[in-house]
Design a protein around this motif. Structure first.
Motif, PDB file in Angstrom:
ATOM      1  N   ASP A 137       0.856  -1.185   0.000  1.00 27.81           N
ATOM      2  CA  ASP A 137       0.000   0.000   0.000  1.00 27.81           C
ATOM      3  C   ASP A 137       0.892   1.235   0.000  1.00 27.81           C
ATOM      4  O   ASP A 137       1.845   1.309   0.781  1.00 27.81           O
ATOM      5  CB  ASP A 137      -0.902   0.019   1.236  1.00 27.81           C
ATOM      6  CG  ASP A 137      -2.071  -0.930   1.101  1.00 27.81           C
ATOM      7  OD1 ASP A 137      -2.526  -1.156  -0.037  1.00 27.81           O
ATOM      8  OD2 ASP A 137      -2.533  -1.449   2.138  1.00 27.81           O
ATOM      9  N   PRO A 138       0.606   2.223  -0.836  1.00 28.21           N
ATOM     10  CA  PRO A 138       1.511   3.359  -0.973  1.00 28.21           C
ATOM     11  C   PRO A 138       1.406   4.356   0.175  1.00 28.21           C
ATOM     12  O   PRO A 138       0.389   4.424   0.862  1.00 28.21           O
ATOM     13  CB  PRO A 138       1.038   3.999  -2.276  1.00 28.21           C
ATOM     14  CG  PRO A 138      -0.424   3.698  -2.327  1.00 28.21           C
ATOM     15  CD  PRO A 138      -0.556   2.319  -1.724  1.00 28.21           C
ATOM     16  N   GLY A 139       2.482   5.119   0.361  1.00 31.55           N
ATOM     17  CA  GLY A 139       2.436   6.247   1.274  1.00 31.55           C
ATOM     18  C   GLY A 139       3.391   6.192   2.436  1.00 31.55           C
ATOM     19  O   GLY A 139       3.801   7.222   2.950  1.00 31.55           O
ATOM     20  N   PHE A 140       3.781   4.987   2.839  1.00 28.74           N
ATOM     21  CA  PHE A 140       4.686   4.838   3.970  1.00 28.74           C
ATOM     22  C   PHE A 140       5.671   3.712   3.690  1.00 28.74           C
ATOM     23  O   PHE A 140       5.334   2.744   3.004  1.00 28.74           O
ATOM     24  CB  PHE A 140       3.928   4.498   5.261  1.00 28.74           C
ATOM     25  CG  PHE A 140       3.037   5.602   5.756  1.00 28.74           C
ATOM     26  CD1 PHE A 140       3.531   6.595   6.580  1.00 28.74           C
ATOM     27  CD2 PHE A 140       1.694   5.644   5.387  1.00 28.74           C
ATOM     28  CE1 PHE A 140       2.715   7.614   7.037  1.00 28.74           C
ATOM     29  CE2 PHE A 140       0.863   6.654   5.844  1.00 28.74           C
ATOM     30  CZ  PHE A 140       1.376   7.644   6.665  1.00 28.74           C
ATOM     31  N   ALA A 141       6.877   3.843   4.234  1.00 23.62           N
ATOM     32  CA  ALA A 141       7.830   2.741   4.167  1.00 23.62           C
ATOM     33  C   ALA A 141       7.413   1.659   5.163  1.00 23.62           C
ATOM     34  O   ALA A 141       6.731   1.918   6.150  1.00 23.62           O
ATOM     35  CB  ALA A 141       9.229   3.250   4.491  1.00 23.62           C
ATOM     36  N   GLY A 142       7.822   0.403   4.875  1.00 27.91           N
ATOM     37  CA  GLY A 142       7.604  -0.676   5.831  1.00 27.91           C
ATOM     38  C   GLY A 142       6.245  -1.328   5.785  1.00 27.91           C
ATOM     39  O   GLY A 142       5.864  -2.033   6.734  1.00 27.91           O
ATOM     40  N   GLN A 143       5.485  -1.148   4.715  1.00 28.90           N
ATOM     41  CA  GLN A 143       4.165  -1.763   4.614  1.00 28.90           C
ATOM     42  C   GLN A 143       4.266  -3.258   4.272  1.00 28.90           C
ATOM     43  O   GLN A 143       5.274  -3.722   3.762  1.00 28.90           O
ATOM     44  CB  GLN A 143       3.339  -1.049   3.547  1.00 28.90           C
ATOM     45  CG  GLN A 143       3.061   0.417   3.831  1.00 28.90           C
ATOM     46  CD  GLN A 143       2.219   0.620   5.065  1.00 28.90           C
ATOM     47  OE1 GLN A 143       1.093   0.146   5.151  1.00 28.90           O
ATOM     48  NE2 GLN A 143       2.773   1.305   6.054  1.00 28.90           N
ATOM     49  N   ARG A 144       3.200  -3.988   4.515  1.00 31.86           N
ATOM     50  CA  ARG A 144       3.169  -5.432   4.251  1.00 31.86           C
ATOM     51  C   ARG A 144       3.310  -5.717   2.758  1.00 31.86           C
ATOM     52  O   ARG A 144       2.652  -5.097   1.927  1.00 31.86           O
ATOM     53  CB  ARG A 144       1.856  -6.017   4.785  1.00 31.86           C
ATOM     54  CG  ARG A 144       1.718  -7.524   4.570  1.00 31.86           C
ATOM     55  CD  ARG A 144       0.527  -8.064   5.337  1.00 31.86           C
ATOM     56  NE  ARG A 144      -0.743  -7.624   4.793  1.00 31.86           N
ATOM     57  CZ  ARG A 144      -1.427  -8.293   3.840  1.00 31.86           C
ATOM     58  NH1 ARG A 144      -0.920  -9.403   3.328  1.00 31.86           N
ATOM     59  NH2 ARG A 144      -2.585  -7.846   3.428  1.00 31.86           N
ATOM     60  N   PHE A 145       4.149  -6.688   2.423  1.00 25.92           N
ATOM     61  CA  PHE A 145       4.355  -7.088   1.035  1.00 25.92           C
ATOM     62  C   PHE A 145       3.146  -7.861   0.529  1.00 25.92           C
ATOM     63  O   PHE A 145       2.667  -8.790   1.183  1.00 25.92           O
ATOM     64  CB  PHE A 145       5.607  -7.960   0.938  1.00 25.92           C
ATOM     65  CG  PHE A 145       5.982  -8.343  -0.460  1.00 25.92           C
ATOM     66  CD1 PHE A 145       6.540  -7.418  -1.326  1.00 25.92           C
ATOM     67  CD2 PHE A 145       5.776  -9.644  -0.906  1.00 25.92           C
ATOM     68  CE1 PHE A 145       6.893  -7.785  -2.612  1.00 25.92           C
ATOM     69  CE2 PHE A 145       6.122 -10.011  -2.196  1.00 25.92           C
ATOM     70  CZ  PHE A 145       6.691  -9.075  -3.054  1.00 25.92           C
TER      71      PHE A 145
END
Length: 236
Positions: free
Chosen positions: A145-153
């Motif tokens: 999901d876009p917008g932040f680093a570290g989101q679930r793959f």
């Protein structure tokens, strides 16, 4: 034995670098990577705010590498013009808000002598791009999901890369295929199997591996080779 025939392009996401080591990291990467990935967020399309055309101008003071802007904005025409003004080599727009202005923006970018791309978020199908896919220079597939680093793959998004590669081969289209999201040791094998042309890499796959960019780079290369069976080769 590692295969040596596949060449990839690597695009570090500068949003995820250590800004207190900005010059040191850019100076090292200038001789290692193919281009830089610049996330531009407006706080509306995604809740975060990040980087800007001004950041591209500042980076150009210490780098001659191409810049690829990833727009996460609601007012694409405004930001496209801003990026044209700073001569950003590749401008990638969000497909989700480009309906109604896509042809005009693509032409505007090309008329300025620059390259035009589109980005598709995890919920957006490839078919969204079909009306103008033949005009695109790059398609970015978001695997988080876009917008932040570290989101679930989101592994299912890799199917879009395979679909785009098959479509390109069948129709003779000229776009590059880029993947963006959680490019790291846990996912190198899956990503390599889908075979994108350009890998966007951020904190979990490069900048956050160690406290030193040179050792982080060496660890990234080692992890890529261990996980994929390919010798790291990005043509540099």
């Amino acid at each position: 034995m590692q295969e040596t025939t596949r060449t990839i392009q690597l695009a570090p996401s500068l949003m995820t670098m250590d800004l207190d080591q900005f010059k040191e990291q850019i100076s090292f990467l200038n001789n290692k990577v193919n281009l830089y990935h610049i996330d531009i967020m407006d706080g509306h399309f995604v809740p975060n705010i990040s980087l800007s055309p001004w950041f591209i101008e500042q980076t150009r003071k210490i780098s001659d590498l191409p810049m690829s802007a990833h727009l996460m904005v609601t007012d694409a025409p405004f930001w496209v013009q801003q990026l044209i003004d700073v001569k950003c080599e590749m401008i990638c727009m969000p497909a989700e808000v480009s309906n109604g202005v896509a042809f005009r923006l693509i032409d505007q970018i090309h008329d300025a002598g620059l390259k035009a791309g589109m980005v598709i978020n995890p919920e957006t199908p490839v078919d969204t791009l079909l009306p103008y896919i033949d005009l695109l220079d790059k398609i970015t597939v978001m695997t988080v999901d876009p917008g932040f680093a570290g989101q679930r793959f989101l592994a299912g998004c890799l199917d879009k890369i395979t679909q785009l590669r098959q479509l390109r081969e069948e129709k003779g289209y000229g776009y590059e295929i880029e993947m963006d999201g959680s490019t790291n040791k846990a996912h190198w094998k899956m990503i390599a199997d889908s075979n994108p042309d350009v890998y966007v890499i951020g904190r979990s796959g490069l900048f956050g591996l160690t406290d030193n960019i040179e050792s982080s780079w060496q660890q990234m290369v080692s992890e890529y080779e261990e996980c994929t069976g390919f010798k790291f080769d990005n043509g540099r």
